[in-house]
Structures are given as structure tokens and as C-alpha cells.
Design a protein around this motif. Structure first.
Motif, PDB file in Angstrom:
ATOM      1  N   LEU A 147       0.831  -1.202   0.000  1.00  7.43           N
ATOM      2  CA  LEU A 147       0.000   0.000   0.000  1.00  7.43           C
ATOM      3  C   LEU A 147       0.868   1.255   0.000  1.00  7.43           C
ATOM      4  O   LEU A 147       2.000   1.239   0.469  1.00  7.43           O
ATOM      5  N   ILE A 148       0.302   2.320  -0.524  1.00  5.09           N
ATOM      6  CA  ILE A 148       0.952   3.627  -0.530  1.00  5.09           C
ATOM      7  C   ILE A 148       0.221   4.494   0.480  1.00  5.09           C
ATOM      8  O   ILE A 148      -0.993   4.679   0.389  1.00  5.09           O
ATOM      9  N   ASP A 149       0.948   5.003   1.451  1.00  5.59           N
ATOM     10  CA  ASP A 149       0.347   5.828   2.498  1.00  5.59           C
ATOM     11  C   ASP A 149       0.155   7.250   1.973  1.00  5.59           C
ATOM     12  O   ASP A 149       1.110   7.918   1.601  1.00  5.59           O
ATOM     13  N   LEU A 150      -1.086   7.697   1.919  1.00  6.94           N
ATOM     14  CA  LEU A 150      -1.380   9.055   1.483  1.00  6.94           C
ATOM     15  C   LEU A 150      -1.405  10.033   2.653  1.00  6.94           C
ATOM     16  O   LEU A 150      -1.573  11.229   2.455  1.00  6.94           O
ATOM     17  N   GLY A 151      -1.280   9.511   3.866  1.00  8.43           N
ATOM     18  CA  GLY A 151      -1.215  10.359   5.047  1.00  8.43           C
ATOM     19  C   GLY A 151      -2.581  10.698   5.608  1.00  8.43           C
ATOM     20  O   GLY A 151      -3.574  10.021   5.368  1.00  8.43           O
ATOM     21  N   GLU A 152      -2.617  11.803   6.327  1.00  9.67           N
ATOM     22  CA  GLU A 152      -3.845  12.238   6.981  1.00  9.67           C
ATOM     23  C   GLU A 152      -4.828  12.772   5.956  1.00  9.67           C
ATOM     24  O   GLU A 152      -4.470  13.532   5.068  1.00  9.67           O
ATOM     25  N   ALA A 153      -6.076  12.361   6.102  1.00  8.78           N
ATOM     26  CA  ALA A 153      -7.150  12.797   5.199  1.00  8.78           C
ATOM     27  C   ALA A 153      -8.262  13.435   6.023  1.00  8.78           C
ATOM     28  O   ALA A 153      -8.530  13.031   7.147  1.00  8.78           O
ATOM     29  N   LEU A 154      -8.899  14.444   5.436  1.00  8.40           N
ATOM     30  CA  LEU A 154      -9.972  15.186   6.093  1.00  8.40           C
ATOM     31  C   LEU A 154     -11.187  15.181   5.187  1.00  8.40           C
ATOM     32  O   LEU A 154     -11.078  15.468   3.988  1.00  8.40           O
ATOM     33  N   PHE A 173      -8.709  10.895   9.241  1.00 10.36           N
ATOM     34  CA  PHE A 173      -8.272   9.513   9.293  1.00 10.36           C
ATOM     35  C   PHE A 173      -7.079   9.344   8.371  1.00 10.36           C
ATOM     36  O   PHE A 173      -6.722  10.247   7.612  1.00 10.36           O
ATOM     37  N   GLY A 174      -6.454   8.182   8.431  1.00  9.36           N
ATOM     38  CA  GLY A 174      -5.372   7.853   7.525  1.00  9.36           C
ATOM     39  C   GLY A 174      -5.924   7.252   6.251  1.00  9.36           C
ATOM     40  O   GLY A 174      -6.896   6.499   6.280  1.00  9.36           O
ATOM     41  N   LEU A 175      -5.311   7.593   5.140  1.00  9.61           N
ATOM     42  CA  LEU A 175      -5.773   7.103   3.839  1.00  9.61           C
ATOM     43  C   LEU A 175      -4.603   6.460   3.107  1.00  9.61           C
ATOM     44  O   LEU A 175      -3.495   6.998   3.092  1.00  9.61           O
ATOM     45  N   ALA A 176      -4.875   5.312   2.536  1.00  9.36           N
ATOM     46  CA  ALA A 176      -3.861   4.590   1.766  1.00  9.36           C
ATOM     47  C   ALA A 176      -4.503   4.110   0.469  1.00  9.36           C
ATOM     48  O   ALA A 176      -5.725   4.028   0.354  1.00  9.36           O
TER      49      ALA A 176
END
Length: 134
Positions: A57-64, A117-120
Motif C-alpha cells: 500500500l501507498i500511504d497518502l497520510g492524513e485525510a480530512l 483519518f489515515g488514507l492509503a
């Protein structure tokens, strides 16, 4: 007789010293092994998700969740540091403005505007939810 004692005493001393050194070394090694096995590294939420899905997976980081359109489209816009992504949503409680994002894998049952949340993502373009631990 004195010559035998002079020869035997150093040999006995060296033998006893070797036994004691060997015992303390094995005790130290046992302690070190127990210490290494008892201290385990805790995985981050992203690493736990990656292990659970068994995918790279590729971590896209924090998502809002920055914008939600309930009228015609029923879509939620999720903002990360680099881009905005739109997901279709299903309204779960119209009075409280709760909704679910079913295309977001491993997501909870309901969201509200402003949730973070975190998005991947994976290579096929599917998106994955993971909780942010503060």
C-alpha cells in the motif's frame, strides 16, 4: 610435595575460573535472549493495515472529509496534503448528517463532516481507511 602443590594450585584455580566464566556467560546470554523476545516493536496503524490486507500500500497520510454533497450526487470530498478525492456516500442518519463511504475499504460505519483519518491506496486504485492514533 611442595612442587606438586605449586603445580596443582594454578591448574585448579584456572579450572574453577573457567567454569565460573562459562556459567556467567550463559546466564548473561539467556537474560539477553529473554530481553530481546520480551520487547516487541508495535506496528503503526498503516503497517497493521498493510499486514492485514497483505498488499503493498501507498500511504497518502492524513485525510480530512472537507466537503459533503447530500442533494443530488451524494458524494464526499476527502482532502489529503496533495490532492482531493471524491467518494460516493450513503446517508445513514440525515438528522445528524452521518454517512458511510462503502468504497473506502476497512472504514467505519459512519462519518461526519470534518472527520480525519489515515488514507492509503494500492496499485489498482482502491482506497483504504486506517485510524490515526494520537
Amino acid at each position: 610435595m611442595k612442587k606438586k602443590i605449586i603445580i596443582l594450585l594454578p591448574i585448579i584455580f584456572i579450572g574453577i575460573s573457567a567454569i565460573l566464566i562459562n556459567q556467567t556467560r550463559s546466564t548473561r546470554n539467556d537474560y539477553r535472549e529473554n530481553l530481546e523476545t520480551s520487547t516487541s516493536v508495535e506496528l503503526s496503524a498503516f503497517e497493521q493495515l498493510q499486514k492485514a490486507t497483505n498488499k503493498e500500500l501507498i500511504d497518502l497520510g492524513e485525510a480530512l472529509i472537507s466537503f459533503v454533497h447530500f442533494d443530488d450526487v451524494n458524494a464526499a470530498t476527502v482532502t489529503t496534503e496533495t490532492k482531493d478525492i471524491t467518494f460516493p456516500l450513503t446517508v445513514t442518519d440525515p438528522e445528524l448528517n452521518n454517512f458511510s463511504i462503502e468504497t473506502l475499504i476497512a472504514s467505519p460505519e459512519s462519518f461526519i463532516i470534518g472527520d480525519t483519518f489515515g488514507l492509503a491506496t494500492d496499485q489498482s486504485g482502491e482506497f483504504y481507511y486506517y485510524p490515526l492514533i494520537n
